[in-house]
Design a protein around this motif. Structure first.
Motif, PDB file in Angstrom:
ATOM      1  N   THR A  22       0.827  -1.211   0.000  1.00  0.00           N
ATOM      2  CA  THR A  22       0.000   0.000   0.000  1.00  0.00           C
ATOM      3  C   THR A  22       0.857   1.255   0.000  1.00  0.00           C
ATOM      4  OG1 THR A  22      -1.942  -1.043   0.968  1.00  0.00           O
ATOM      5  CG2 THR A  22      -1.688   1.318   1.360  1.00  0.00           C
ATOM      6  N   SER A  23       2.005   1.200   0.641  1.00  0.00           N
ATOM      7  CA  SER A  23       2.918   2.347   0.603  1.00  0.00           C
ATOM      8  C   SER A  23       3.372   2.630  -0.830  1.00  0.00           C
ATOM      9  CB  SER A  23       4.131   2.076   1.495  1.00  0.00           C
ATOM     10  OG  SER A  23       5.066   3.133   1.403  1.00  0.00           O
ATOM     11  N   VAL A  24       3.723   1.575  -1.576  1.00  0.00           N
ATOM     12  CA  VAL A  24       4.144   1.765  -2.965  1.00  0.00           C
ATOM     13  C   VAL A  24       2.980   2.281  -3.813  1.00  0.00           C
ATOM     14  CG1 VAL A  24       5.031   0.637  -5.028  1.00  0.00           C
ATOM     15  CG2 VAL A  24       5.937   0.006  -2.783  1.00  0.00           C
ATOM     16  N   LEU A  25       1.818   1.663  -3.666  1.00  0.00           N
ATOM     17  CA  LEU A  25       0.654   2.091  -4.449  1.00  0.00           C
ATOM     18  C   LEU A  25       0.245   3.519  -4.115  1.00  0.00           C
ATOM     19  CD1 LEU A  25      -1.420  -1.202  -4.248  1.00  0.00           C
ATOM     20  CD2 LEU A  25      -0.319  -0.274  -6.295  1.00  0.00           C
ATOM     21  N   SER A  26       0.387   3.899  -2.863  1.00  0.00           N
ATOM     22  CA  SER A  26       0.081   5.275  -2.468  1.00  0.00           C
ATOM     23  C   SER A  26       0.972   6.261  -3.208  1.00  0.00           C
ATOM     24  CB  SER A  26       0.253   5.451  -0.955  1.00  0.00           C
ATOM     25  OG  SER A  26      -0.664   4.668  -0.237  1.00  0.00           O
ATOM     26  N   GLY A  27       2.253   5.928  -3.293  1.00  0.00           N
ATOM     27  CA  GLY A  27       3.172   6.790  -4.020  1.00  0.00           C
ATOM     28  C   GLY A  27       2.789   6.911  -5.481  1.00  0.00           C
ATOM     29  N   TYR A  28       2.405   5.801  -6.103  1.00  0.00           N
ATOM     30  CA  TYR A  28       2.008   5.846  -7.517  1.00  0.00           C
ATOM     31  C   TYR A  28       0.738   6.673  -7.697  1.00  0.00           C
ATOM     32  CZ  TYR A  28       5.304   1.999  -8.445  1.00  0.00           C
ATOM     33  OH  TYR A  28       6.428   1.222  -8.584  1.00  0.00           O
ATOM     34  N   ALA A  29      -0.225   6.515  -6.791  1.00  0.00           N
ATOM     35  CA  ALA A  29      -1.464   7.285  -6.904  1.00  0.00           C
ATOM     36  C   ALA A  29      -1.192   8.782  -6.770  1.00  0.00           C
ATOM     37  CB  ALA A  29      -2.468   6.821  -5.851  1.00  0.00           C
TER      38      ALA A  29
END
Length: 235
Positions: A22-29
């Motif tokens: 979720t940390s990685v996906l948050s950055g992408y979002a």
């Protein structure tokens, strides 16, 4: 000027590094222009759907009734999605919301067949399985190359789900192979006024940050952002 589009990541569940992914996906979002909120409670996530343009499901909760090996984990992790919540998810998309389902989200909420219908495919306990986490090769389809500015062929370490059976109204963007034959692992579809993207890869940060996979996710977010903002249309 239209407000910045907003995204909600529903995160958490059984036996996966959700804080990491979720940390990685948050950055992408955020890189894709979304204002972001993360929820780990499904009731809170459903209650906030009216406030957001994009819902990302990066979670693993299901009934856990299939095998006795799950018995010790049921009290903490088993979950049956109420019909009212499923109706809210469907209405969110039909009325114009954008939905991105990541990896284990394709297994979630197995007592709700409308969840698989909304995704356009997903985990079936009668058919689906995955080999152990390991080396895989991913090949973008011709359509997939329209969504990604990264390599069309790339390697990563992941769980490659088999036999998710995307429906005929899905556009398959990528196939993954661990030596057992290519399997559809990413696709998009439309539902009502909304857009749905499924990326069945993404067990951990190694997968999400592999350059080819990262480029595909960013492409999916760009496609979903078009729905969220109304800034032009595409195929």
């Amino acid at each position: 000027m239209r407000a910045k589009p907003s995204a909600l990541i529903y995160s958490g569940g059984y036996s996966h590094p959700f804080a990491e992914t979720t940390s990685v996906l948050s950055g992408y979002a955020e890189m894709s222009g979304f204002a972001l909120v993360v929820e780990e409670d499904i009731d809170a996530a459903i209650a906030r759907l009216a406030e957001v343009d994009l819902l990302v499901v990066n979670a693993l909760y299901w009934g856990m009734t299939q095998y006795e090996r799950y018995a010790p984990h049921r009290e903490r992790w088993a979950y049956v999605l109420p019909d009212t919540h499923m109706a809210a998810l469907r209405n969110f998309v039909v009325r114009g919301g954008a939905l991105l389902v990541m990896h284990t989200g394709t297994i979630c909420w197995d007592t709700q067949p409308d969840w698989i219908r909304l995704m356009g495919g997903g985990w079936s306990w009668e058919r689906s399985y995955h080999p152990p986490l390991g080396d895989a090769v991913v090949e973008l389809t011709a359509e997939g190359r329209r969504y990604s500015n990264g390599p069309s062929h790339f390697a990563l370490v992941d769980e490659v789900y088999h036999r998710l059976d995307p429906s005929t109204d899905c556009t398959v963007l990528a196939n993954g192979d661990v030596g057992e034959g290519a399997q559809p692992v990413a696709w998009v579809r439309r539902e009502g006024a909304g857009r749905v993207a499924v990326d069945a890869l993404g067990h951990d940060a190694r997968s999400l940050t592999a350059p080819g996979h990262a480029a595909l996710i960013m492409g999916l977010l760009a496609w979903l952002r078009v729905r969220a903002t109304g800034e032009g249309e595409d195929a």
